[in-house]
Design an enzyme around this catalytic site. Sequence first.
Site, PDB file in Angstrom:
ATOM      1  N   GLY A   1      59.533  52.431  61.056  1.00  0.00           N
ATOM      2  CA  GLY A   1      60.988  52.463  60.923  1.00  0.00           C
ATOM      3  C   GLY A   1      61.473  53.393  59.839  1.00  0.00           C
TER       4      GLY A   1
ATOM      5  NE  ARG B   1      43.691  28.324  28.663  1.00  0.00           N
ATOM      6  CZ  ARG B   1      43.520  28.184  29.976  1.00  0.00           C
ATOM      7  NH1 ARG B   1      43.360  26.991  30.509  1.00  0.00           N
ATOM      8  NH2 ARG B   1      43.516  29.236  30.764  1.00  0.00           N
TER       9      ARG B   1
ATOM     10  NE  ARG C   1      40.398  28.646  23.587  1.00  0.00           N
ATOM     11  CZ  ARG C   1      41.472  29.244  24.064  1.00  0.00           C
ATOM     12  NH1 ARG C   1      41.453  30.554  24.276  1.00  0.00           N
ATOM     13  NH2 ARG C   1      42.559  28.576  24.363  1.00  0.00           N
TER      14      ARG C   1
ATOM     15  CD  GLU D   1      40.361  35.126  21.160  1.00  0.00           C
ATOM     16  OE1 GLU D   1      41.358  34.981  21.858  1.00  0.00           O
ATOM     17  OE2 GLU D   1      39.715  34.172  20.679  1.00  0.00           O
TER      18      GLU D   1
ATOM     19  CB  SER E   1      33.842  34.130  26.964  1.00  0.00           C
ATOM     20  OG  SER E   1      34.864  34.073  27.930  1.00  0.00           O
TER      21      SER E   1
ATOM     22  N   GLY F   1      38.241  37.383  25.911  1.00  0.00           N
ATOM     23  CA  GLY F   1      39.597  36.866  26.089  1.00  0.00           C
ATOM     24  C   GLY F   1      40.507  38.080  26.205  1.00  0.00           C
ATOM     25  CB  THR F   2      40.953  40.552  28.913  1.00  0.00           C
ATOM     26  OG1 THR F   2      41.120  39.589  29.951  1.00  0.00           O
ATOM     27  CG2 THR F   2      39.523  41.048  28.903  1.00  0.00           C
ATOM     28  CG  ASN F   3      45.224  36.582  28.772  1.00  0.00           C
ATOM     29  OD1 ASN F   3      44.953  37.360  29.670  1.00  0.00           O
ATOM     30  ND2 ASN F   3      45.432  35.303  28.972  1.00  0.00           N
ATOM     31  CG  ASP F   4      44.848  36.278  22.383  1.00  0.00           C
ATOM     32  OD1 ASP F   4      45.849  36.218  23.127  1.00  0.00           O
ATOM     33  OD2 ASP F   4      44.572  35.400  21.555  1.00  0.00           O
TER      34      ASP F   4
END
Lengths: 903, 903
Positions: A111, A576, A633, A768, A787, A789-792
Site C-alpha cells: 500500500g 534480588r 544477590r 556493574e 554476572s 549488571g548491564t543496567n548499571d
Amino acid sequence: MSEKWVYLFEEVDKAEAVAGSWDGVRALLGGKGANLAEMTRIGVPVPPGFIITTRACIQYQHEGATFLDKIWHDVEAAMAETEKKTGKKFGDPKNPLLVSVRSGAKFSMPGMMDTVLNVGLNDAVAAGLAGLTGDQRFVYDAYRRLVQMFGSVVMDIEDEAFEDYLTELKEKKGYKSDTELTAEEWKQVTAKFKEIFKAHTGREFPSEASEQLKLAAEAVFKSWNGKRAIDYRNAAGISHDLGTAVNVQTMVFGNMGDNSGTGVAFTRNPATGERVLYGDYLINAQGEDVVAGIRNTSPIAQLGEELPEAFKEFTGITEQLEKHYREMQDVEFTIERGKLWMLQTRDGKRTARSTIRIAVEMAEEGLITREQAVMRVKPADVDQLLHPQFDIAAKKDAVDQGKVLAVGVNASPGAAVGVAAFDADLAEEWGKAGKDVIMVRPETKPDDVHGMLAAKGILTSRGGATSHAAVVARQFGIPCVSGAEALKIDVNKRQLSVNNVVIKEGEVISIDGGTGEVFPGAMPTVAPDFEKEEYLRTLLEWADGFKRLGVRANADYPHDARRARSYGAKGIGLTRTEHMFFEQERLPIVQKMILSEPGSAEEQKYLDQLLPFQRSDFYGVLKAMEGLPVIIRLIDPPLHEFLPSRDELVAEVAELRVTGKDPQRLHEAEAMLSEVEKLHEANPMLGLRGVRLGIMRPAINKMQVRAIFEAACDLKKEGVDVYPEVMIPVTANSNELKVMRELLEGVVKQVFAEKGVEVHYMFGTMIELPRACIVADEMAEYAEFFSYGTNDLTQTTYGISRDDAEGKFLLDYVERGLLPANPFQVLDRDGVGYLVKLGVERGRKTRADLEVGICGEHGGDPSSVEFCHEAGLDYVSCSPFRVPIARLAAAHAALKERGVTAK
Amino acid sequence: MSEKWVYLFEEVDKAEAVAGSWDGVRALLGGKGANLAEMTRIGVPVPPGFIITTRACIQYQHEGATFLDKIWHDVEAAMAETEKKTGKKFGDPKNPLLVSVRSGAKFSMPGMMDTVLNVGLNDAVAAGLAGLTGDQRFVYDAYRRLVQMFGSVVMDIEDEAFEDYLTELKEKKGYKSDTELTAEEWKQVTAKFKEIFKAHTGREFPSEASEQLKLAAEAVFKSWNGKRAIDYRNAAGISHDLGTAVNVQTMVFGNMGDNSGTGVAFTRNPATGERVLYGDYLINAQGEDVVAGIRNTSPIAQLGEELPEAFKEFTGITEQLEKHYREMQDVEFTIERGKLWMLQTRDGKRTARSTIRIAVEMAEEGLITREQAVMRVKPADVDQLLHPQFDIAAKKDAVDQGKVLAVGVNASPGAAVGVAAFDADLAEEWGKAGKDVIMVRPETKPDDVHGMLAAKGILTSRGGATSHAAVVARQFGIPCVSGAEALKIDVNKRQLSVNNVVIKEGEVISIDGGTGEVFPGAMPTVAPDFEKEEYLRTLLEWADGFKRLGVRANADYPHDARRARSYGAKGIGLTRTEHMFFEQERLPIVQKMILSEPGSAEEQKYLDQLLPFQRSDFYGVLKAMEGLPVIIRLIDPPLHEFLPSRDELVAEVAELRVTGKDPQRLHEAEAMLSEVEKLHEANPMLGLRGVRLGIMRPAINKMQVRAIFEAACDLKKEGVDVYPEVMIPVTANSNELKVMRELLEGVVKQVFAEKGVEVHYMFGTMIELPRACIVADEMAEYAEFFSYGTNDLTQTTYGISRDDAEGKFLLDYVERGLLPANPFQVLDRDGVGYLVKLGVERGRKTRADLEVGICGEHGGDPSSVEFCHEAGLDYVSCSPFRVPIARLAAAHAALKERGVTAK
C-alpha cells in the site's frame, strides 16, 4: 548507456547473470517483478509484461525526468515484445493492449507504493474496446478507474474528489453498490472524472497511451521518495538506497462478468499457520476492490463452488509455488472469463503464531531443515506470542453481561487496552506522550501508518483479514480487530457508537486481536499460557539443541522461579533479596534495623527477626530450582530507600511546626527526618550501596548469608539438590570482594557446622561498574563467577541516570539519530560491550573456568543476546517472560555463526 | 652461620663488598652505623665501636632470644677489638671500657628507637673508675643514668618513677639544677634507683657488663616492633621489613667538667637553608640533655668563644662532611676534656624552604647538578612553602594591640589556626573528626606522634629548634612553635595561661611557625607571595627546562588567570563558564532564562541580557592569557542548580498553605516548586548536563560561544593575541559532538563576519565518562583537543559520588587499606588510568596532533602528574596555587624517566 534498464518477464536468466543471485535479482527487479519473472520461468500463467529496474529508479533520483527519455527506447522495445506476445497493440483502438503500472521494491511495502490500472485507455480506445468486447459497461468502468487512479496517484488529486461524486451519484440513483451502475452512467462518470481531473490539474487528461505510461512510471519513481514511503522505510528499517522497480503488465480483467473475478490468498492461514488456503475473492471485480476492503469479500474456499475449474488450477499453482519457494505464499490472481491469471506471488506476511507453526510444520514436512525453521522465527515473533491476553474469567463475565461492543475480524492477535484516538496524528501524539492508544478508523490508509505504529491496538469497522489495517498490524505485531461492522465510527464527532453505547475520543476500550472482540473500558490482562503453545515449545526445543549460551531467569519469588523453569530457564541468574524487605510485615522491622546503631545488639535483634523471613524466601526459590544454580544477590540499594520520603517529612515537619497541633508526631517526624537526612545522598546511584553497604554494615549481609545457607542445608537434608551462588554487588576493587568473601564464608562454615551438612556453593560478584571490568583479573581472584549488571554498567559507562534521562533527553536522542537505540534496551556494543568483553577476557585470564553471565534487562533483548554469545558468556538471565525469546536469540546467534540462514 | 652479623666501624669496606652499594650499606648497618663507619674511613674522630646488623634484627624477630646467643661470640670478638683500640677493658674495674648501645635503622626515626648509655658500669667498676678519674661525682651521675635508662628502656619502667625521686630530692635540698648535686648525693640516687629498679622488675639490677650489653641489644631489637615504632613507620611510609642495627660505641663524656660538652648542629640552617652552622650545645652535659630539651642550650656559634680549639676542629669536620656527603648534615658531637669526638652524622631534616634553598645553592656551588637539585625538592616541599601565611596587616594589628600571647622558637614554618587540644589522643580524635587542631604540650615525646600527625599545628613551652616537637613537625610539614616558655601549659587543668589570659581546651588559637608567634583566636590567613620566593622560582625555572608536560591552570576570573600566569602557568586548561552565572546581578536573569520556554523569544531575551556579562568575563581571561591558549568550557551543571532549593520550597509551601498568611508568596513559591520539580533529578551527576543540555537547549551554548568570540575578536582588533579553545563537556558519543560543533561553528563564522576579523581557535571535548574514552577514536573526528575531567571520570569509573562517598565510606576504605589512596586525590592508575591511556591511544589514532590534557583536581597531584607524563599527555591543568607543584612534579617525571636521582 550499456546497462540494461528494462527486462521482459521471460528474461529472468539475464537478470540472474547480471545480479549474481536470487537476492540480487530481487534487488534489481524488485520483489514483485522478480516473482512475476520467476513464475513465468516455471510455467505459471502470468500476463505478459516487463520491468523497469530499481537501478533506473535510483538513476532517476539523480538525473530527474530526462533520464526517462534516455531509456524510453528500451521501454518501447519491451512494449513491442509484449504486444507481440498478446497479439494486441498499445494505444490501438482496433485491438488495444491495456497495461497496469505498479511499483515493486526489493522488500514488500504494502500500500505504500502506487498503482495505475488500465493504462492505454482513451476515448478512441474505449470506443474500440467497447466494440470488441461488446461490454460498454465494463469498458467505461475501466476507463473511469484509469482516470481516477491516474488523477490521484500520478497527479496527487485527493481521491475524495472522485469518490464524493460517485457516492452522490449512487445516492441520487438509490444504488447501494457500484455494480448497479449502468454502462451509460459509467460513461457519464468517466466524463465527469475527466472534468474533475482538469479542474484540479489545469490540464486535460492525457489521451496518448505512451504519455500515460511515462507519467505513471515517473509517478512510481517519485513515490519512492514520498513522505509516506520514507516514513514506512524508517519504521521498518529498510534502506533508502534500494529504489523501486516499475512493473508494466498486460491487464486482465476480473470484472468482465460472472465468470470473472479476482482475489488474494495465502497458501496457509496467516493468523494461525494452519495448512489450508486462506483468502478472499470477489466475482466481477478488479483487484483493488479486494485489498481496499470496500466491498465485503467471499472466503476463497467458496470459489471451488462458483468457478470449480479455475479453482482447481489455482490450488495446483499455489502448491507448486509453495514447494518452489519453500515458503508460505501470498498470491493475487484474476480470472478473466474463466481463464486464471496469476498477478503476483510473494512470501506471505503472517502473525507470530502463524510464523512459528508454519516453520515447525514445514520442517516436519521436510521442506526446510530444523535449523532453518529456527532461523525463520524472529525473537519478536515469540515476544508477540507471549504478549498478555485478556483474563479469561473477566472476558467471560463481560460476554455474559452482554458487554461485547462488537466482534470483527481477528486480524492481528494480542490483547490491547487504551484510549480511543480517531485519527493517526492524534494517535501518534498520544503514543509519543506515553499513553496507551487504540487507533480507531473506519478503514486505514497508507497515510495512517505513523499513527498505527504508535498505537497499542488498531480497530476498524471495514475491511477483512487482508485489509490494509490487518496487513500492517500483523507485520508490526500490533493487535488489530478489523471490519467490526457493528460499530458506527464517526470521525467528525470523534466517537464510536453501537446500540446505545457511545465511546468518545480519549475513553478507554479493549480489543482482542485474537478473537476480534471489542469491549468498553479496560479489560484485565493475564500472562499467556506457554504450556499450550505446542509449536513454540517444539521450536524452542530445537533451538536449545543449537544454542551455546545458557538461559537463566531473574526471579525473586518461588512462583517466579517456577514460571521461569516452565519457560525453559536453566537456573536463576538474579534473585534480588531486597525486594523481600519491602513486604508489609517486614518493612517496619527493616526500618528499625536501619535506624539502630551499626554493630549494636539492637541492630542484631532486628536482623534476627528478619532472618526467618529471608530463610523461607530462599527456601522456596532454591526448592523451585532444584538441581539448578540459583544466584542470590546480597542487599543492593542504599538504605534510605527503605525509609519514608524526605520530601514528605520536610513538608510534614514544616506544617506541624506552624500548627503546633501534634507535638508527639512532630517529635517523631523530626527524629525520622534527621535520620533520613543522615542517609540522604545527592546521587544515590553512586552512593552507599551494594558491597559498600556490606562493608560498612556487615551484619545485614551476614544475616542474608545465614538465611541462604540455613535454607540450603534444610533442603539438602530433605533430599533436594541445591546450588546457591552468592553474589556481591557494586564492587569496584578486589579488596572489597576479598574482605566480604572472607567474612561471609565464615558464616557459611558456621551454618554448615550447625546443620551438620554441606552444600555446593560459589561466591561471585556483580560486574556493574566500569572499573570492575578493567580490574576483572583481580576480581576473579576472589570471584568464582561474574554476572554483568548491564543496567548499571550502562548508566556509569554513559554517565546517564536512566530514571532521569529517558524522558529528559534519551528518547529525543534516539529520535534524532544521535543514538542508534536506547542503550538501556539494546546493549551498546561499542561502549558497554567493550567493557564487557574486556572483563570476560581479563577475568578468564585469572580463572579459566570463571562462570560469566549477564543479568541486566539486556538479557532478554535479542541483539544483546547475540552480543553475549559473541563475547563468550556462559549464560544470559532475563525476566521469566523473556526466557523463550532469549532461548531463540541464543540459537540464532549460534546458527548465524555457523552460516545458517532462514532460507 | 657463615653470615657476618657484626661489623667494626673500620670494616665499612667489608660491608660494602657484601651490600654492593652505599644504599646497601645503610640498609645493612643502619643509617647511623653506616655513617659512623664512613666517618671512621675518612679520618673523622669517632669513638671506636661496632655494629650488629639490621639483618640480625630481622633474624631475631624470627628466632627470638636464642639468636643472640648464637652470635654472641662475634659480638665478644668485636668488643675485644674495641678494647684493644681503646686500651680499656669492658667490665674491668681497673681500666673499664664503657659503651653506649643505640639503635640505628636505615631511615632515621628520631626518638623512636632506644638508647642506653654507660653500659659496663656496676658497683665495682664505678668504684674503680672513681679511683681512676678522681671524679666520684661524674662516675655516680653516669651510673645513675645507666640504671635509669636501663630501667626505662630495657625493662619498661616508667621514667617518672626515677624522675619523681630526683625532683623530690632536689626540692628537699633546694637545688634548681642537677649540677648542684654532690657526688655523695649521686651515689645515694644511684642506690635509690637500683631499689626502684628492683621494686618495678622484681630482680636486681644486672651487674655483669656482658649481661647489660646483651639485654640492651635485645631491647633495641624488640623496640623495632614496639607500638610507637610501628605507628611512626606507618605514618612515614617506611617498610616494616628493614630492621634496625645495634650500634655499640665507646662512651665519651661531655659531662667531665667545663672543658667538656656536647651538642648537635646542622651544617646549614634547617629552617631557612642559609649556609651557616646552626645548632645548640651544653657545657658539662651528656647528649640526651640537649635533645630532650630539658635544659636550655646555647647557640653553636658561642662554642667558638667557650672552647675555640675544639670549635675550629668541629667546623673543619662539618665542612668536610658536607662535601663528602654532598648534603646538609645533622651531626652530634661530644667534647671530652677538650677532645672532640663525632658521635653521629646524617642528612639533616629541614623545612621545605630550607630544602629548596640548599638544593639551589648546592647546585650553584657545584656540589650537585641542577637536575639533582630539582630531584631533591619534593612537590610536598613546594606545597608547604605555598601554604597560607597570616595576613600581615591583621598580624600587625594584633602585635600593636599587644595580643601576642608568646613568642617561642620558629621550629617549623607555616600559619596554623585551630582548637587547642592538650593531649595526643584528643588531638587525634578531633583531627579525624575533621576539626583543625593545635596540639599543645609542655614538650612532646615519641608517644605523642599520632596526635601531632593529626594536628594542623604544634605548640610547646619547652625545647628548642632540635627538640622532638621541632624535628617531627618539620619532617611532616606541620607548623610548630616550640619552647614558648612564657606559656604556662597546665595539662591537668587542660588550659594554657599567660599573664591574665587563659585559653581553655577547645578554644581557638593561632600559631606562626615561621616567626614563633602565638595568638589567641583565629588570625586571618592569606596566600603566600610567590614573587618573593627567589630560590623556588630559580628551581622551578630549572624544572621547566627538564619537563616535557605543559602546565596550565584552571581559572574562571581574570585575577585567577593573572595569578596562574605569575605562578608559571602556560595557558588556561579550564574556565568554568557557569561560575559566572551565580553572580548576584546575573542569577535572577539566569533563573528567568531557565524558566522560559526553550527556543522561545523570551529565552533569547534573557540570554541577550547575559551576553555582555559573559563577553566581559571572557575578555578579561583571554587578555590576561595573551599569547597563550585558553580552554573555555561551555555550561556544565544541570539547570536546577541555578534554581532555589527544592527542600526549602517544599517546607515553605507546606508552611504557607497551613498559615494562609501570604497568598501571593504562596503562589510564587508553588509556581517555582513546580518548575524545580520538573527539572529535579534523582542523580543529577548523571543527568541533563553538559552537551546534553547543549543539545536540548542550544540557545545557551550559542550565547556563550558568541560571547567568547566577540571578546576574542575585540581583543584581536586591539592587537592582543588570543587562542580560545571551546570545550564541550559530558560527551558520551561522537554524534553529540558532531551536532554541537556544527551548530556552534556556525555562530563563530557569524561573529567573524560581523566583526570583520578572525582569530585562531579550536573545538574540543572534555573526556569525563568511561564511554568517551572507549570511543575516543570517534570523538577525535570532531575534537581537536581532549581534556580529561578526571574528577567525574573517577566518579563514573568507580560508580562513586564524591559528595556522598567521602564521608560515608571512602575515607574508611582508605583507612582500612581497601584502597591505597583516595582516588579523588591520587589518580587511580589501574582503573581510571587505564581509560585515560585508552582514550589517548585511540584519539591519537584518528588525529595524530590531538592536544590532550587533564583538568581535574588530579592535575595538581604529583603522583597523578607523573602518570600524565607516562600516558603521553600534552599538559596538566590545576588550580593556580598548585601550578608550581605541577611544574616540579612534571620535571620529576621527566628526570625519573632519564634515570636521574636526587643524589
